[in-house]
Design an enzyme around this catalytic site. Sequence first.
Site, PDB file in Angstrom:
ATOM      1  N   THR A 299      78.168 -61.074   4.383  1.00  0.00           N
ATOM      2  CA  THR A 299      77.138 -61.034   5.482  1.00  0.00           C
ATOM      3  C   THR A 299      78.323 -60.591   6.822  1.00  0.00           C
ATOM      4  O   THR A 299      77.510 -60.060   7.643  1.00  0.00           O
ATOM      5  CB  THR A 299      77.112 -62.567   5.669  1.00  0.00           C
ATOM      6  OG1 THR A 299      76.311 -63.041   4.613  1.00  0.00           O
ATOM      7  CG2 THR A 299      76.460 -63.007   6.957  1.00  0.00           C
TER       8      THR A 299
ATOM      9  N   SER B 205      78.742 -61.268  -2.099  1.00  0.00           N
ATOM     10  CA  SER B 205      79.945 -61.560  -2.920  1.00  0.00           C
ATOM     11  C   SER B 205      79.125 -62.440  -4.146  1.00  0.00           C
ATOM     12  O   SER B 205      79.909 -62.796  -5.074  1.00  0.00           O
ATOM     13  CB  SER B 205      80.773 -62.502  -2.400  1.00  0.00           C
ATOM     14  OG  SER B 205      80.428 -63.835  -2.020  1.00  0.00           O
TER      15      SER B 205
ATOM     16  N   THR C  74      80.830 -64.951   2.226  1.00  0.00           N
ATOM     17  CA  THR C  74      81.354 -66.503   1.857  1.00  0.00           C
ATOM     18  C   THR C  74      81.048 -67.247   0.649  1.00  0.00           C
ATOM     19  O   THR C  74      81.616 -67.983   0.437  1.00  0.00           O
ATOM     20  CB  THR C  74      80.930 -67.100   3.225  1.00  0.00           C
ATOM     21  OG1 THR C  74      79.444 -67.139   3.048  1.00  0.00           O
ATOM     22  CG2 THR C  74      81.127 -66.766   4.613  1.00  0.00           C
ATOM     23  N   ASP C  75      80.162 -66.720   0.036  1.00  0.00           N
ATOM     24  CA  ASP C  75      79.360 -67.327  -1.238  1.00  0.00           C
ATOM     25  C   ASP C  75      80.569 -67.728  -2.375  1.00  0.00           C
ATOM     26  O   ASP C  75      80.651 -68.803  -2.842  1.00  0.00           O
ATOM     27  CB  ASP C  75      78.186 -66.553  -1.554  1.00  0.00           C
ATOM     28  CG  ASP C  75      77.181 -67.055  -1.009  1.00  0.00           C
ATOM     29  OD1 ASP C  75      77.168 -67.757  -0.249  1.00  0.00           O
ATOM     30  OD2 ASP C  75      75.934 -66.524  -1.133  1.00  0.00           O
TER      31      ASP C  75
HETATM   32  C1  SIN Z   1      77.785 -63.108   0.490  1.00  0.00           C
HETATM   33  O1  SIN Z   1      78.518 -63.810  -0.038  1.00  0.00           O
HETATM   34  O2  SIN Z   1      78.082 -61.928   0.365  1.00  0.00           O
HETATM   35  C2  SIN Z   1      76.745 -63.232   1.345  1.00  0.00           C
HETATM   36  C3  SIN Z   1      76.762 -64.663   2.109  1.00  0.00           C
HETATM   37  C4  SIN Z   1      77.740 -64.861   2.962  1.00  0.00           C
HETATM   38  O3  SIN Z   1      78.791 -63.695   3.246  1.00  0.00           O
HETATM   39  O4  SIN Z   1      77.626 -65.651   3.837  1.00  0.00           O
END
Ligand code: SIN
Length: 339
Positions: free
Chosen positions: A17, A63, A96-97
Amino acid sequence: MAEAAARVLRVLGTGGTIAGRAASAHDAVGYQAGVLPVHALLEGLPRPAGWTVQARQVFNIDSKDMSAGHWRALLDEVDAALAEPAVGAVLVTHGTDTLEETAWLLQAALAPAKPVVLTGAMRPASALAPDGPQNLMDALVLATDERLQAGGGVWVTLAGRVFDAASVRKVHPMRLDAFAGGDAGPVAWVEGGQVRWLAGLPVQPPVAVARLAPQQWQRAPWPRVEWITSHAGADGALVRALLLQHRAAQSGAVAEAPLRGLVVAGTGNGAVHAALAEALGQAQAEGVEVWLTTRCAEGRVVVADSGGRAAQRWNVCPLPPAKARVALLLHLLQRDATG
Ligand code: SIN
């Protein structure tokens, strides 16, 4: 007197993100992750004094789609960067995932003597008030912090908080402070360009980690390790389905990797539904390695000397399920390499 050469901070972009874009600045949900290049994320951010920042794009993905191939590429990049004498620290921008899984992978596989810092964002770069630039600025400060320079290790920072690789977990799907360190809490804060440490360093990981040799992670394919959960009504059907696939893969009837490991997130203190336990016993009998952890958000499975309720039949892992899966993967990679 000759001036000391600037140390290099290698920034590796992997997507997320933090590199995401939406059609409208008001849209912080319906965006596409992994769009902007890492160079663009760094534009206009102050550089730590005495450091040269060098950015490289490893890949640019959401991710959730992280694969063994991506992890192999990232391990190669981080390992190569750490081996360069001029490089003093590595920073990874990441979705973050699955950030907590990659953080533990890097810690367990590389046990780096130099700091490796991961950061991401909860709002896309195109948002009216994105959190990525602040998180990235904090990560630059953290990676070049003198205390981390001495201690190395893998660290995560988001929303001004710093977590160790073993403890960090994503605990909220939307909030900017979406990460927590469970019982350990944050180990430090990044405030106004300074790191305020709350814990003594180094933080000891809860499991012994043995550094992998590059040839060990470069082997493809990686072993198939799945993660399942015990719950009310868990009757073992999932395990039996996996065993059907396992047998078909072993006989060559399907071109898929056979099942090698299963992480079971038990209820409470690692309890497993009796019907699921029976199916897991069958999996073990067919050569599948079964590791047990808890589905609880905090704490770890405690096994009493006297036995008791927690299952004694499986290796108990003190990590949460997503990281236990990474640990079992690395264990199998190591075992395969040593024969
Ligand atoms: C991801 O994990 O690539 C999408 C969600 C995020 O980064 O918060």
